[in-house]
Design a protein around this motif. Structure first.
Motif, PDB file in Angstrom:
ATOM      1  N   ALA A 129       0.850  -1.193   0.000  1.00 39.87           N
ATOM      2  CA  ALA A 129       0.000   0.000   0.000  1.00 39.87           C
ATOM      3  C   ALA A 129       0.881   1.236   0.000  1.00 39.87           C
ATOM      4  O   ALA A 129       2.038   1.197   0.430  1.00 39.87           O
ATOM      5  CB  ALA A 129      -0.920   0.004   1.222  1.00 39.87           C
ATOM      6  N   LYS A 149       0.883   4.963   1.499  1.00 41.24           N
ATOM      7  CA  LYS A 149       0.213   5.694   2.571  1.00 41.24           C
ATOM      8  C   LYS A 149       0.848   7.062   2.746  1.00 41.24           C
ATOM      9  O   LYS A 149       2.072   7.208   2.688  1.00 41.24           O
ATOM     10  CB  LYS A 149       0.332   4.879   3.866  1.00 41.24           C
ATOM     11  CG  LYS A 149      -0.517   5.346   5.022  1.00 41.24           C
ATOM     12  CD  LYS A 149      -0.335   4.383   6.193  1.00 41.24           C
ATOM     13  CE  LYS A 149      -1.209   4.763   7.373  1.00 41.24           C
ATOM     14  NZ  LYS A 149      -0.993   3.825   8.516  1.00 41.24           N
ATOM     15  N   TYR A 188      -4.618   6.219   2.540  1.00 36.46           N
ATOM     16  CA  TYR A 188      -4.149   5.236   1.559  1.00 36.46           C
ATOM     17  C   TYR A 188      -4.542   5.645   0.137  1.00 36.46           C
ATOM     18  O   TYR A 188      -5.669   6.087  -0.099  1.00 36.46           O
ATOM     19  CB  TYR A 188      -4.750   3.867   1.858  1.00 36.46           C
ATOM     20  CG  TYR A 188      -4.276   3.244   3.147  1.00 36.46           C
ATOM     21  CD1 TYR A 188      -3.179   2.386   3.165  1.00 36.46           C
ATOM     22  CD2 TYR A 188      -4.927   3.505   4.353  1.00 36.46           C
ATOM     23  CE1 TYR A 188      -2.744   1.805   4.341  1.00 36.46           C
ATOM     24  CE2 TYR A 188      -4.503   2.931   5.537  1.00 36.46           C
ATOM     25  CZ  TYR A 188      -3.409   2.087   5.528  1.00 36.46           C
ATOM     26  OH  TYR A 188      -2.989   1.512   6.706  1.00 36.46           O
ATOM     27  N   THR A 217      -6.026   4.861  -3.108  1.00 40.05           N
ATOM     28  CA  THR A 217      -7.096   3.884  -3.317  1.00 40.05           C
ATOM     29  C   THR A 217      -7.720   4.041  -4.693  1.00 40.05           C
ATOM     30  O   THR A 217      -7.798   5.138  -5.248  1.00 40.05           O
ATOM     31  CB  THR A 217      -8.188   4.076  -2.237  1.00 40.05           C
ATOM     32  OG1 THR A 217      -7.587   3.950  -0.947  1.00 40.05           O
ATOM     33  CG2 THR A 217      -9.290   3.049  -2.377  1.00 40.05           C
ATOM     34  N   SER A 236      -6.888  -0.739  -1.823  1.00 37.58           N
ATOM     35  CA  SER A 236      -5.719   0.115  -1.604  1.00 37.58           C
ATOM     36  C   SER A 236      -4.415  -0.649  -1.854  1.00 37.58           C
ATOM     37  O   SER A 236      -3.348  -0.166  -1.488  1.00 37.58           O
ATOM     38  CB  SER A 236      -5.721   0.680  -0.176  1.00 37.58           C
ATOM     39  OG  SER A 236      -6.868   1.453   0.063  1.00 37.58           O
TER      40      SER A 236
END
Length: 293
Positions: free
Chosen positions: A144, A146, A156, A158, A186
């Protein structure tokens, strides 16, 4: 029916007395709003001061990407498209005051042409499969992206299947946003930019500061910047960001889909972007201008 004024309050027509009282109340409210930081200009200044604050990117001593690294996602540009970076496209409506000042979800993203390592452009490579922080990221491994904690909110990157109601505003392609849920939508993976070499590189460590593709795990669409779709933001005119794979005549991905996960140089003085020497000098100037960072 809403009252509309055709003349200034000095012209005594219609509800002129009510208009005078309204203007006097507005003048009284102005100092109070300024004291509380609620004026539009003050909100914009507050947003920029915090979101453009410089961030130190990770220094990769072994030249590889690791979980926990702080990086920038940079596209080197192409025909009629300048070099740009994935950026938080927050405006004053994205601000939250409680429990602490910061960006709230959902929040838009864009590809900004201001290539500087700051809160707005810094992303953390985050594990989703239990890999410990500090371990090496491999090609085709899920992860992911972030935002940093604090003002950026730890949101996140997404995306999800496009629909009539949920899609990119300009291109109508698959939307990319920031959200506070680290769910499957995500998850992303790194793919070698050269199609003929992908099988060979699958499972190998991902080097930093090289061209790669960033593909969305659920939809298998590649992160892309759209030079023909320019959007106005609080910071400048920027490019729309979407998840869509653009193929050329040889079935290879176009440069819209080519990204560099940039780190800091070994001395920690500036951003590493191949063929973009101005980046390191710009970051060094930024550091000198903000010695407390």
């Amino acid at each position: 029916m809403t009252h509309s004024r055709n003349y200034s309050s000095k012209v005594k027509t219609g509800n002129w007395f009510e208009d005078v009282l309204f203007e006097e109340d507005a003048k009284k409210d102005c100092p109070e709003k300024k004291e509380r930081g609620e004026l539009l200009a003050e909100k914009v200044d507050f947003l920029k001061q915090n979101i453009l604050r410089p961030v130190n990117l990770t220094v990769t001593n072994d030249g590889r990407l690791h979980f926990g690294n702080v990086v920038m996602l940079v596209n080197m540009g192409g025909e009629k498209r300048e070099c740009s970076a994935v950026s938080i496209n927050a405006d004053i409506n994205s601000l939250r005051r409680i429990p602490s000042p910061g960006i709230q979800a959902p929040c838009e993203v864009s590809a900004g042409r201001g290539i500087q390592a700051c809160v707005r452009t810094a992303f953390i490579i985050t594990s989703v499969d239990g890999s410990p922080e500090g371990s090496t990221l491999h090609f085709e491994q899920s992860f992911a992206l972030k935002t940093t904690s604090g003002f950026a909110g730890g949101l996140y990157l997404t995306s999800d299947m496009k629909s009539f109601e949920k899609c990119a505003k300009k291109s109508r392609l698959q939307e990319v946003t920031l959200n506070d849920s680290g769910s499957f939508v995500s998850w992303w993976k790194i793919v070698h930019f050269e199609p003929q070499e992908r099988l060979e590189y699958e499972g190998q460590p991902v080097p930093a500061n090289v061209r790669v593709l960033i593909k969305h795990c659920k939809t298998n669409q590649a992160l892309a910047v759209l030079g023909q779709h320019v959007i106005w933001t609080t910071y400048d005119n920027e490019y729309e960001l979407t998840a869509h794979t653009f193929l050329n005549s040889c079935r290879g991905e176009q440069d819209n889909n080519h990204w560099i996960l940039c780190t800091s140089d070994s001395a920690g003085k500036g951003l590493v972007i191949p063929n973009h020497p101005q980046s390191a000098a710009h970051n060094e100037e930024l550091t000198q201008a903000n010695p407390d960072i």
